[in-house]
Enzyme design. Structure first.
Site, PDB file in Angstrom:
ATOM      1  N   GLU A 138      -5.005  -8.548   0.848  1.00 28.71           N
ATOM      2  CA  GLU A 138      -5.823  -8.037   2.284  1.00 28.71           C
ATOM      3  C   GLU A 138      -7.203  -8.050   1.956  1.00 28.71           C
ATOM      4  O   GLU A 138      -7.563  -7.534   0.992  1.00 28.71           O
ATOM      5  CB  GLU A 138      -5.069  -6.890   2.661  1.00 28.71           C
ATOM      6  CG  GLU A 138      -3.884  -6.874   3.249  1.00 28.71           C
ATOM      7  CD  GLU A 138      -3.418  -5.791   4.053  1.00 28.71           C
ATOM      8  OE1 GLU A 138      -4.211  -4.968   4.379  1.00 28.71           O
ATOM      9  OE2 GLU A 138      -2.307  -5.480   4.146  1.00 28.71           O
ATOM     10  N   GLU A 182       0.691  -1.179  -0.001  1.00 33.04           N
ATOM     11  CA  GLU A 182      -0.110  -0.115   0.136  1.00 33.04           C
ATOM     12  C   GLU A 182       0.740   1.355   0.013  1.00 33.04           C
ATOM     13  O   GLU A 182       0.679   2.164   0.910  1.00 33.04           O
ATOM     14  CB  GLU A 182      -0.897   0.021   1.256  1.00 33.04           C
ATOM     15  CG  GLU A 182      -1.806  -1.143   1.100  1.00 33.04           C
ATOM     16  CD  GLU A 182      -3.099  -1.076   2.376  1.00 33.04           C
ATOM     17  OE1 GLU A 182      -2.911   0.035   3.104  1.00 33.04           O
ATOM     18  OE2 GLU A 182      -3.824  -2.027   2.289  1.00 33.04           O
TER      19      GLU A 182
HETATM   20  C1  FCB Z   1      -4.378  -1.851   5.475  1.00 29.86           C
HETATM   21  C2  FCB Z   1      -3.035  -2.057   6.035  1.00 29.86           C
HETATM   22  C3  FCB Z   1      -3.253  -3.121   7.216  1.00 29.86           C
HETATM   23  C4  FCB Z   1      -4.097  -3.052   7.996  1.00 29.86           C
HETATM   24  C5  FCB Z   1      -5.448  -2.965   7.318  1.00 29.86           C
HETATM   25  C6  FCB Z   1      -6.675  -2.819   8.216  1.00 29.86           C
HETATM   26  O1  FCB Z   1      -4.281  -0.711   4.978  1.00 29.86           O
HETATM   27  O2  FCB Z   1      -2.075  -2.415   4.968  1.00 29.86           O
HETATM   28  O3  FCB Z   1      -1.545  -3.062   7.878  1.00 29.86           O
HETATM   29  O4  FCB Z   1      -4.003  -1.652   8.758  1.00 29.86           O
HETATM   30  O5  FCB Z   1      -5.505  -1.928   6.356  1.00 29.86           O
END
Ligand code: FCB
Length: 483
Positions: A384, A178
């Site tokens: 994620e 990210e």
């Molecule tokens: C993302 C991050 C991770 C966590 C999630 C909820 O943006 O990569 O570390 O904080 O959100």
């Protein structure tokens, strides 16, 4: 002659099935879980500094102990094996491996990741290593941080060191997690470390993160076996206009430029989008992008990691209106959207998680199918996806979290639909394996499949983890039991 009753199509009632070899994983990151911030030669990262700065993190929480994964990784790998996971996405802590951001690697730091990886491999779990999940060595920030070009060069050197040391064990590598958050929350809105609020620094940081990615891919290709899989994970924004008006659609275009295409453009197409340069021309002439940089950034990757939680609804608002915020990470008064000061952000409709994020899996479907259309040969991995809820341990010792199971089920169903509609999705990583340090929210938000009682570090798989384990073991997506 009577017509035989038509037989139901064999797949019409069968649960959606994912292909064999699909990676069923969970993710964490170093600063959020490891703790041991002053052990074995590790020095401060920007997050250690940020946590010590009053008012930056909820109740002054820090990652000093976190969930003690540094010492409990064996127990945690056993938990993963018990849940039938076939992959674990973790990050390597730069200040643990190369504390100052210069010079040779620290053996003790590398040894931790060797032990972790060996434990995973002997449990049949594929390690997926991210090289940068936001924990820049403080020394590099003190020298200017990501707004400076040298940080990209430092990152490539560090990537090469780690690749050389662990490339015999780790086959899946991600350069950055990210970079949007690193650049625009770290240097734009300042709600993440290092907490700067300078739109030009944020744009410079975005470019040097891009460059760091490209240089790191090149460095890794030089030291890793030919079959190593290289990737980057982006938190792409699934954007919706508040109304169908041309102005609101232009707001979508602007946020798409500075939220998504600022990375997709150079990384996957070899150029920054013209409209991004135009939207930000009053801030910078982008002369920090040197001849050849875009080519350097545009290195082939083996798959793209997509992180998705919730969609973003935007509108065009009249000039002078203070920018509202919808970056999914709350707080702050400065904007994380350089060149988009007139864009308004609105709550997306739908049920909400404990982060106040709307539950809407159609955003994930749209991202995956959109990427598949634009980059037809690029495999995708959802690196994620998950949700925070107010989980509590019940009197019987269980943690009952039906909302999380429903969230995961709905998003996996969206992925399955996207796959049927042409997206080549190779794996899924729930965020997160364990409850952990949720950045500026400290320990107040629980995203884990596994509950952690912080005072005792007791791990308890939640009911969603048991449900996810069945999906991982069978490859079949059956709805969680009601209630
Ligand atoms: C993302 C991050 C991770 C966590 C999630 C909820 O943006 O990569 O570390 O904080 O959100």
């Amino acid at each position: 002659m009577p017509v035989p009753p038509s037989r139901p199509h064999p797949t019409s009632t069968a649960p959606p099935r994912f292909p064999a070899g699909f990676l069923w994983g969970a993710a964490t990151s170093a600063y959020q879980v490891e703790g041991a911030t002053a052990e074995d030669g590790r020095t401060a990262s920007i997050w250690d500094t940020f946590c010590r700065t009053p008012g930056k993190v909820f109740q002054g929480h820090t990652g000093e102990v976190a969930v003690d994964h540094y010492h409990r990784f064996r127990e945690d790998v056993r938990l993963m094996a018990g849940l039938g996971l076939t992959a674990y996405r973790f990050s390597v802590s730069w200040p643990r491996v190369q504390p100052t951001g210069h010079g040779p690697a620290v053996q003790q730091g590398l040894d931790f990741y060797r032990r972790l990886t060996d434990e995973l491999l002997s449990a049949g779990i594929t390690p997926v290593a991210t090289l940068y999940h936001w924990d820049l060595p403080q020394e590099l920030e003190s020298a200017g941080g990501w707004p400076e070009r040298t940080t990209a060069e430092r990152f490539a050197e560090y990537a090469g060191l780690v690749g050389e040391a662990l490339g015999d064990r780790i086959g899946h590598w991600t350069t950055l997690n990210e970079p949007w958050c690193s650049a625009f929350l770290g240097y734009g809105s300042g709600v993440h470390a290092p907490g700067r609020t300078d739109p030009v620094a944020a744009l410079r940081a975005a470019h040097h993160l891009n460059l760091g990615h490209g240089l790191a891919v090149t460095a890794l290709r030089g030291v890793l076996p030919a079959d190593a899989q290289l990737s980057v994970s982006l938190n792409l924004h699934a954007l919706r206009p508040l109304t169908p008006s041309a102005d609101d659609r232009d707001a979508v275009r602007r946020i798409d430029a500075v939220g998504n295409r600022v990375f997709l453009g150079p990384m996957l197409e070899g150029a920054y989008p013209e409209d991004l340069l135009a939207d930000t021309a009053h801030l910078t002439d982008w002369s920090f992008v040197r001849a050849g940089d875009e080519k350097e950034i545009h290195q082939p990757v083996d798959w793209l990691g997509v992180n998705y939680y919730t969609p973003t609804v935007v509108s065009a608002t009249p000039e002078g209106t203070a920018p509202a915020r919808a970056d999914g990470h709350g707080g702050g008064t400065a904007s994380p959207w350089p060149g988009a000061d007139r864009v308004g952000f609105h709550p997306a409709p739908g049920e909400r998680t404990a982060m106040d994020w709307a539950v809407d899996p159609s955003g994930l479907y749209e991202l995956l199918t959109g990427l598949a259309r634009r980059y037809p040969d690029l495999p995708l991995v959802v690196t994620e996806n998950g949700a925070a809820y107010q989980d509590e341990v019940g009197e019987d010792g269980t943690v009952h979290d039906p909302e999380r199971a429903a969230y995961l089920h709905a998003h996996l169903a969206a992925i399955h639909r996207a796959t049927a509609d042409g997206a080549d999705v190779r794996g899924y990583f729930a965020w997160s394996l364990l409850d952990n340090f949720e950045w500026a929210y400290g320990y107040a938000k629980r995203f884990g499949l596994v509950h952690v009682d912080y005072p005792t570090q007791t791990r308890t798989p939640k009911t969603s983890a048991h449900w996810y384990a069945r999906v991982a073991r069978t490859g079949e997506l059956r709805p969680p039991a009601e209630g």
